[in-house]
Write a protein that holds these residues in place. Structure first.
Motif, short mmCIF file in Angstrom:
data_model
loop_
_atom_site.label_atom_id
_atom_site.label_comp_id
_atom_site.label_asym_id
_atom_site.label_seq_id
_atom_site.Cartn_x
_atom_site.Cartn_y
_atom_site.Cartn_z
N ASP A 152 45.66 30.00 43.68
CA ASP A 152 46.51 30.44 42.56
C ASP A 152 45.65 31.05 41.44
O ASP A 152 46.07 31.96 40.73
CB ASP A 152 47.31 29.27 41.97
N ASN A 153 44.44 30.51 41.31
CA ASN A 153 43.52 31.04 40.30
C ASN A 153 43.14 32.49 40.63
O ASN A 153 43.03 33.33 39.75
CB ASN A 153 42.28 30.14 40.23
N TYR A 154 42.95 32.75 41.92
CA TYR A 154 42.67 34.12 42.35
C TYR A 154 43.90 35.01 42.15
O TYR A 154 43.78 36.17 41.79
CB TYR A 154 42.24 34.14 43.82
N ALA A 155 45.09 34.43 42.39
CA ALA A 155 46.33 35.18 42.18
C ALA A 155 46.48 35.55 40.70
O ALA A 155 46.83 36.68 40.35
CB ALA A 155 47.53 34.37 42.65
N LEU A 156 46.16 34.60 39.84
CA LEU A 156 46.21 34.84 38.40
C LEU A 156 45.25 35.97 38.02
O LEU A 156 45.62 36.90 37.29
CB LEU A 156 45.86 33.55 37.64
N GLU A 157 44.04 35.90 38.53
CA GLU A 157 43.05 36.94 38.22
C GLU A 157 43.54 38.30 38.73
O GLU A 157 43.41 39.31 38.02
CB GLU A 157 41.70 36.59 38.86
N GLU A 158 44.10 38.33 39.92
CA GLU A 158 44.58 39.58 40.49
C GLU A 158 45.69 40.16 39.59
O GLU A 158 45.74 41.37 39.35
CB GLU A 158 45.09 39.35 41.92
N ALA A 159 46.55 39.27 39.11
CA ALA A 159 47.63 39.72 38.21
C ALA A 159 47.04 40.36 36.95
O ALA A 159 47.46 41.43 36.51
CB ALA A 159 48.52 38.53 37.84
N ILE A 160 46.03 39.71 36.39
CA ILE A 160 45.41 40.23 35.16
C ILE A 160 44.71 41.56 35.43
O ILE A 160 44.79 42.50 34.64
CB ILE A 160 44.44 39.19 34.55
N LEU A 161 44.05 41.65 36.59
CA LEU A 161 43.35 42.90 36.94
C LEU A 161 44.35 44.05 37.10
O LEU A 161 44.10 45.16 36.64
CB LEU A 161 42.56 42.72 38.24
N ILE A 165 47.28 31.55 30.03
CA ILE A 165 47.45 32.41 28.85
C ILE A 165 46.08 32.79 28.30
O ILE A 165 45.82 33.95 27.98
CB ILE A 165 48.30 31.70 27.77
N ALA A 166 45.19 31.80 28.21
CA ALA A 166 43.86 32.07 27.66
C ALA A 166 43.13 33.13 28.49
O ALA A 166 42.34 33.91 27.97
CB ALA A 166 43.04 30.78 27.61
N LYS A 167 43.41 33.17 29.76
CA LYS A 167 42.73 34.16 30.61
C LYS A 167 43.41 35.52 30.58
O LYS A 167 42.82 36.51 31.02
CB LYS A 167 42.65 33.65 32.05
N GLY A 168 44.66 35.57 30.13
CA GLY A 168 45.27 36.90 30.02
C GLY A 168 46.75 37.00 30.33
O GLY A 168 47.32 38.09 30.26
N ALA A 169 47.42 35.89 30.67
CA ALA A 169 48.86 35.95 30.87
C ALA A 169 49.54 36.14 29.52
O ALA A 169 49.06 35.62 28.50
CB ALA A 169 49.36 34.69 31.56
N THR A 196 41.83 33.31 48.78
CA THR A 196 40.67 33.14 47.90
C THR A 196 39.63 34.22 48.21
O THR A 196 39.57 34.71 49.33
CB THR A 196 40.01 31.76 48.09
N GLY A 197 38.83 34.56 47.22
CA GLY A 197 37.76 35.54 47.44
C GLY A 197 38.19 36.99 47.20
O GLY A 197 37.38 37.90 47.30
N ILE A 198 39.49 37.22 46.89
CA ILE A 198 39.97 38.59 46.69
C ILE A 198 39.33 39.22 45.45
O ILE A 198 39.20 40.44 45.33
CB ILE A 198 41.53 38.60 46.57
N ASN A 199 38.90 38.40 44.52
CA ASN A 199 38.31 38.89 43.26
C ASN A 199 37.39 37.81 42.72
O ASN A 199 37.13 36.81 43.40
CB ASN A 199 39.41 39.23 42.25
N GLU A 200 36.95 37.99 41.51
CA GLU A 200 36.12 36.96 40.88
C GLU A 200 36.83 36.44 39.64
O GLU A 200 36.89 37.15 38.63
CB GLU A 200 34.76 37.55 40.52
N PRO A 201 37.43 35.25 39.71
CA PRO A 201 38.18 34.76 38.54
C PRO A 201 37.31 34.70 37.29
O PRO A 201 36.11 34.42 37.37
CB PRO A 201 38.62 33.35 38.96
N ARG A 202 37.95 34.97 36.17
CA ARG A 202 37.19 35.06 34.92
C ARG A 202 37.17 33.74 34.16
O ARG A 202 37.90 32.81 34.46
CB ARG A 202 37.82 36.13 34.03
N TYR A 203 36.32 33.72 33.15
CA TYR A 203 36.34 32.64 32.18
C TYR A 203 37.28 33.02 31.04
O TYR A 203 37.68 34.18 30.92
CB TYR A 203 34.94 32.43 31.58
N ALA A 204 37.60 32.04 30.21
CA ALA A 204 38.37 32.34 29.01
C ALA A 204 37.44 32.29 27.81
O ALA A 204 36.54 31.45 27.76
CB ALA A 204 39.48 31.31 28.85
N SER A 205 37.62 33.20 26.86
CA SER A 205 36.77 33.17 25.66
C SER A 205 37.29 32.11 24.70
O SER A 205 38.43 31.66 24.79
CB SER A 205 36.77 34.53 24.99
N LEU A 206 36.44 31.73 23.75
CA LEU A 206 36.84 30.69 22.79
C LEU A 206 38.06 31.13 21.98
O LEU A 206 38.96 30.34 21.74
CB LEU A 206 35.68 30.35 21.85
#
Lengths: 324, 262, 408
Positions: free
Chosen positions: B40-49, B76-80, B186-196
């Motif tokens: 799901d974390n990869y899915a979230l990243e793909e959505a943001i990308l 949300i912190a990552k981009g939703a 998994t592995g479709i992208n590289e999930p990101r970190y969230a900034s402060l």
């Protein structure tokens, strides 16, 4: 009376092994229910498959259609729902494979059926259909009751039921394809081989893990030959990546990949905790190491205490002979 | 592109000991750490990308107790842009722990059908139950096409070309018409970190709560239920094969053969 | 351009414990002592980190890759406090970074590799994922009693000595020495939990508090007064951080009585301190000859952070035949960290970025045949380096050297 159906899986003109596993279990269940086992065979130019399937089922239902040449979950669903909507009481088995995963759950919704996926066992208890399956990454097993008994779908993990050839001689039936065209909303384009370097060891059923014991890069060849023989992929512990002998995506361990293959053969790996945490979930672990006290032996199921350079070539020959 | 991404909060169990609770049907969760399900974390990243590339919005949606809000805030912190939680508490103490994939899919479908969307992304498998069902079911309930185990998506509206992962290093390329659902490998992208700063802002953001009965659902019948959970049979410690090199290799080959390991 | 002032972020970090950033005036001395300065391929701008906090621009990039780099920098700190020891204002940069880690950790925005460590610790009470009830397995052939309040000392081995096969030898050697000296001691077995030191340094404050509370309750209910630790990390956290917790009554499960202080007090000893005392008192006499050149590596939490430099050296030189040599310029308070602290043990930096490798090379260059350590983390890190670098160097804990030197 319940009828059992098994979806035959084939790709690029070959029947996939899972099909025989499904048929083996399917026949056992059909006998239990006093019903019949039907092998469902969808595709194009199917006659070549019939002979090898005949001994495994009571009936083979053939849906011959050029539009079914390559697997497409949407087309398969249209065909299968057409077949199964006519059934009063059925259990459908399919592989928990890339195809079965794509198809099973959405088909269950269309049919109003119960579904249990990735199962390693099926038991009938007091007329209830109980699927046995792993949960929590294999730490526990679950018995799952399929509540809609008359409409049930179970997808089976590969390798759960060793295939046993039976002495049936299936009646071959034709079912007219209900497809007028391949669904416009999803079209098969092509198969491609994953480019090198994108090998995902976490998806491999057989992994040979190598460690410092292989001593030199040149010795990789020996292990790669063994891997080829048994259809496995070579993974490794960190020192091998450090040495630049294998790319980082082959590293098994806490900072590499966590793998749960059916078979893990650790060769020349002592078993540092970082490595063990990445592979202890394998179903069967075999360790080959010179050091009888290597911690890997307390994680392994079978061990050989010997020089790997002596064992591996002999083992390779014997396994090649076995496969042939 | 308006993208909906379905996420599940799961316990991290790969390196922890897991114990069955008194009911025999669930696990003891008190000492477990929960996080977003891996795929799901990869899915979230793909959505943001996709959003970063083509514009639009990302809505993260999850089913469960208020504990899930932390996972949604992370999204949300990552981009939703927005987050929705379907509260399942009203399903009652008997049904809730046993809730099946179909019920979850029905809840997600009802909530998602109120939104505008072009793409729905889910992970390809929940790490806790390992079912790989919900995404495909949501697609079927919404009457849209889907593809499972996706490792690449190229959008060319109104179509998308996707690759999905088959066995032994083989990929299937397919074309699909939007709106469509993809279950992400998994592995479709590289999930990101969230900034402060994103973390700080996400903490203040409202999460929309939908009660299951407000979604117009009454039926609590389950299609599949867990009867019991039990540890797999154990008996570890390597059986050391004895004999000459030739003998041990033969023994091992026989074991491999008998157990059908290859 | 990243220098947009953001007071919201500044205050956020300060709230989480980063207040000391105010004291920094960016003299840059920390840059020279930070162990990352020994790694040619890494530039870690330590001196800028407090300033970034003051400006509220820490971990703030909108670019995904840049952000990943910033997070990585925050998690590079190994908590060795080499910077603190040289800072004219005594700014504790590890503490400031810990404040940032707390925020990131809570949102799962820390390096992925740390997540299973944390979940395993929460589930099993140790980072190795071993069953909690097997915590006393290391002692099963040694006839070591469970601690009772008639005993003078509690021996607290903590996780690696309990479970890791290599490090178990350290706990076993320690027990052997203590028995030889007729020290009355016991262990807590399954009532012992990870000390939580690394957990706290990684930014997981809540889990640290849970672990510490479990230990404090176990100490109290068993009537523990004196504790011996194998790990300098346990030593430091018991001595400094647990003491802080004990000021909060709710964590000890005990109500503070009116007017009288009922807080428990524990005396903490590192094994090297106790061993040294036992040798001084003549309770143990190293007799077996060891004709080797030994470099002693000062663990950060023992030397620089707690000033224990002499005891380990006195133990080593008490062994007949040993030649103790020092690494020039990198000894005592200038010892180079092994890289295992504050989560470093689990973050797998590329080979050329490992401090432990640099340290092992220093020891070899100084002529060491044995690298003596007094910390399970150092032991893990150096054992690993020796393997990866494929060199001849024995890595031994002082307890092992001492146990081997005692007559049978």
């Amino acid at each position: 009376m319940k009828n059992v159906f098994a979806l035959v899986e084939h790709r690029q003109d070959k029947i996939r092994d899972i099909s025989y596993e499904l048929l083996t279990k399917g026949q056992e269940l059909a006998t239990l229910y006093g019903g019949e086992l039907t092998a469902l065979l969808l595709g194009n130019e199917l006659t070549k498959f019939i002979d090898s399937l005949k001994p495994y089922a009571h009936r083979i239902m053939i849906v011959e259609d050029a539009k079914l040449k390559d697997f497409n979950a949407e087309s398969y669903q249209i065909v299968l729902s057409n077949i199964l909507k006519q059934e009063q009481d059925f259990l459908l088995l399919m592989g928990h494979t890339a195809s079965g995963m794509d198809l099973g759950a959405s088909l269950s919704v269309e049919l109003g059926a119960s579904i249990a996926t990735d199962c390693t066992g099926i038991e009938i208890e007091n007329d209830n259909i109980i699927a046995i399956r792993q949960m929590y990454e294999g730490k526990l097993l679950a018995k799952v009751n399929l509540n809609i008994k008359a409409k049930s779908i179970i997808t089976i993990r590969e390798g759960s039921f060793p295939p046993q050839v039976s002495n049936l001689s299936a009646k071959v039936l034709d079912f007219t394809s209900p497809l007028t065209a391949e669904p416009s909303y999803r079209r098969f384009v092509e198969y491609i081989e994953a480019p090198l370097g994108e090998v995902d060891i976490t998806k491999s059923d057989i992994i040979i893990g190598i460690g410092r014991g292989i001593k030199e890069k040149e010795n990789l060849l020996l292990v790669e030959e063994l891997a080829k023989t048994i259809g496995g992929i070579v993974g490794c512990s960190r020192p091998i990546v450090d040495a630049g002998w294998l790319p980082k995506d082959r590293q098994v361990g806490s900072s590499g990949k966590t793998v749960k293959p059916k078979l893990y053969i650790a060769i020349g790996i002592s078993g540092a905790f970082q490595h063990i945490s990445g592979m202890k979930g394998a179903e069967t672990i075999i360790a080959i190491n010179k050091d009888p006290n290597a911690p890997i032996f307390s994680e392994a199921d079978y061990g050989i205490v010997d020089d790997l350079f002596k064992v591996v070539p002999i083992l390779k020959n014997k396994l090649t002979a076995m496969k042939a | 592109m308006n993208i909906v991404v379905c996420i599940k909060r799961v316990p991290e169990t790969s390196e922890s000991e897991i114990k069955v609770d008194e009911s025999g049907k669930d696990i003891i969760k008190t000492r477990l750490t929960f996080d977003i399900n891996e795929s799901d974390n990869y899915a979230l990243e793909e959505a943001i990308l996709i959003k970063e590339k083509l514009g639009g919005t990302v809505t993260a949606i999850s089913c469960g107790s208020p504990d899930n809000d932390a996972t949604l805030r992370m999204a949300i912190a990552k981009g939703a842009d927005t987050a929705i939680r379907i509260d399942t508490a009203d399903l009652g103490e008997e049904v809730q722990p046993q809730i099946d994939s179909f019920k979850i899919a029905q809840l997600l479908k009802t909530a998602i059908s109120k939104l505008e969307f072009d793409i729905i992304l889910t992970g390809c498998m929940a790490k806790d139950d390992g079912y790989s069902q919900v995404g495909q079911m949501v697609a079927e309930l919404l009457g849209i096409p889907h593809a499972a185990l996706v490792t690449e998506i190229k959008i060319d509206a109104p179509k998308a070309r996707a690759k999905r992962e088959l066995e032994a290093g083989l990929l299937e390329v397919l074309d699909i018409t939007l709106p469509a659902l993809f279950t992400i490998q998994t592995g479709i992208n590289e999930p990101r970190y969230a900034s402060l700063i994103a973390i700080r802002r996400a903490a203040a953001k409202e999460i929309k709560i939908l009660k299951w009965n407000e979604l117009g659902m009454q039926d609590t019948e389950l299609r599949a239920t867990i009867e019991s959970l039990f540890p797999p049979p154990i008996g570890k410690r390597a059986e050391i094969l004895q004999g000459t090199t030739d003998e041990t290799a033969t023994k091992l080959t026989n074991i491999v053969k008998e157990k059908g390991l290859i | 351009m990243r220098a947009t002032l953001n007071y919201e972020i500044r205050d956020f970090i300060m709230e989480m414990g980063g207040k000391e950033a105010y004291k920094c005036f960016q003299c840059g001395k920390c840059m020279s002592t930070c162990p990352w300065a020994q790694i040619d391929t890494v530039t870690l701008p330590v001196y800028r980190m407090p300033q970034n906090v003051k400006l509220g621009i820490s971990v703030s990039s909108e670019d995904k890759n840049e952000l990943a780099r910033e997070v990585e920098e925050v998690f590079r700190c190994v908590g060795c406090e080499a910077c603190v020891s040289q800072c004219p204002k005594g700014v504790n940069i590890p503490n400031i970074l810990r404040a940032i880690r707390r925020i990131l950790g809570e949102y799962g925005s820390c390096p992925e590799v740390l997540k299973p460590v944390i979940s395993t610790l929460r589930a099993s009470g140790n980072p190795l994922g071993q069953p909690h009830e097997k915590r006393n397995e290391w002692a099963k052939d040694l006839e070591i009693s469970k601690f009772d309040n008639q005993m003078e000392f509690l021996y607290f081995p903590c996780c690696f000595p309990c479970y890791d096969t290599r490090t178990q030898k350290v706990a076993q050697s320690t027990a052997k020495v203590l028995k030889k000296a007729n020290v009355l001691f016991g262990i807590l077995g399954a009532e012992e939990w990870c000390c939580g030191e690394a957990v706290r340094k990684m930014g997981f404050e809540k889990l640290f508090t849970e672990l510490a509370t479990s230990n404090i309750i176990a100490f109290q209910s068993a009537g523990v007064r004196k504790i011996i630790t194998t790990s300098p990390h346990c030593y430091n956290t018991f001595k400094k951080e647990y003491t802080e917790l004990l000021k909060i009554p709710q964590y000890t499960g005990q109500q503070a009585g009116e007017g009288k202080d009922v807080r428990p007090r524990f005396e903490i000893y590192h094994t090297t301190q106790l061993f040294d005392m036992l040798i001084q008192e003549g309770k143990i006499i190293p007799q077996k000859q060891l004709n080797k050149k030994v470099v002693y590596h000062d663990a950060c939490n023992l030397g620089r952070i707690n000033g224990i430099y002499d005891e380990p050296r006195k133990i080593i030189t008490s062994i007949p035949g040993v030649e103790l040599i020092e690494v020039p310029n990198f000894s005592h308070e200038y010892s180079l960290c092994c890289g295992g602290g504050s989560g470093g043990l689990w973050i797998d930096w590329p080979k050329e970025e490992r401090m432990a490798n640099v340290r092992v090379k220093q020891a070899i260059d100084a002529g060491a045949e044995i690298l003596a350590v007094a910390c399970p983390y150092c032991l893990q890190m150096f054992e690993d380096s020796v393997k990866v670098m494929d060199i001849e160097l024995e890595v031994k804990d002082i307890s092992e050297l001492l146990a081997d030197a005692l007559s049978d």
